[in-house]
Scaffold this motif. Structure first.
Motif, PDB file in Angstrom:
ATOM      1  N   LYS A  10       0.836  -1.207   0.000  1.00 43.45           N
ATOM      2  CA  LYS A  10       0.000   0.000   0.000  1.00 43.45           C
ATOM      3  C   LYS A  10       0.869   1.255   0.000  1.00 43.45           C
ATOM      4  N   LYS A  14       1.282   3.698  -3.294  1.00 43.34           N
ATOM      5  CA  LYS A  14       0.820   5.077  -3.092  1.00 43.34           C
ATOM      6  C   LYS A  14       1.867   6.077  -3.568  1.00 43.34           C
ATOM      7  N   ASP A  19      -3.540   3.060  -5.835  1.00 44.70           N
ATOM      8  CA  ASP A  19      -4.117   2.633  -4.560  1.00 44.70           C
ATOM      9  C   ASP A  19      -4.150   1.119  -4.455  1.00 44.70           C
TER      10      ASP A  19
END
Length: 205
Positions: A10, A14, A19
């Motif tokens: 994640k 990012k 996402d």
């Protein structure tokens, strides 16, 4: 273990304007897709064993979405037309051959329609992957794609390049080769465009 990997994924995705969301089951990921994709949206589907297990095309059609999925084609010409229409949809849903913990998405295509749509065209892209597709680095991702995904996908599709018998890539130039387009997504200009849905189950090649 995959919860810990998920947090790293994640963070790294990012940084690349993509996402990542985590789901325990494929059904949970399916419900999430149905909750965020508008009923009035047009949907392109990239062929994926994972999505076939999810039966997402049926669910979207049943509720009224316009869906372009080559698996609905009656012949080769219709298949080609559906793949072209999928390139200009509002949303594109597909699987992936591999993703790396350092934040890359790696795919190989036969005709190139799936990697084209992931790269550019549809306004939003959802990529659904089982935990078996996760590797540490982009180098390992490419290796997985060529030596694991390609032989199995070729066999599934009825092709017989050398990798089917050898279970490994030999960089062939066979007319039955299925790995014609290698794509590595390093990042996105639009931070809202690509979402990667990780499922804590093993699906696809």
């Amino acid at each position: 273990m995959y919860r810990e990997i998920y947090e790293t994924l994640k963070k790294n995705f990012k940084l690349r304007n993509m996402d990542v969301e985590y789901f325990e089951t494929l059904d949970e990921a399916k419900l999430r897709i149905l909750s965020i994709v508008p009923v009035e949206a047009s949907i392109g589907i990239g062929h994926s064993e994972t999505l076939q297990n999810m039966k997402i095309t049926d669910a979207l059609l049943e509720r009224g979405n316009v869906v372009y999925d080559k698996e609905l084609a009656q012949n080769s010409e219709e298949c080609k037309a559906l793949k072209k229409k999928a390139l200009l949809t509002d949303w594109y849903i597909t699987g992936s051959n591999a993703i790396s913990v350092d934040g890359r998405i790696v795919n190989v295509d036969h005709s190139g329609n799936r990697v084209a749509a992931i790269t550019f065209g549809p306004d939003r892209v959802i990529i659904v992957v089982g935990k078996n597709k996760i590797v540490d680095t982009v180098e390992e991702a490419v290796k997985r794609v060529k030596n694991v995904a390609c032989p199995q996908n070729a066999k599934r599709a009825g092709y017989n390049p050398p990798c089917v018998k050898l279970n490994r890539c030999v960089n062939c130039v066979s007319k039955e080769r299925v790995c014609n387009s290698l794509s590595i997504i390093e990042g996105q200009m639009d931070c809202n465009r690509i979402k990667v849905f990780i499922v804590n189950e093993e699906y696809g090649f």
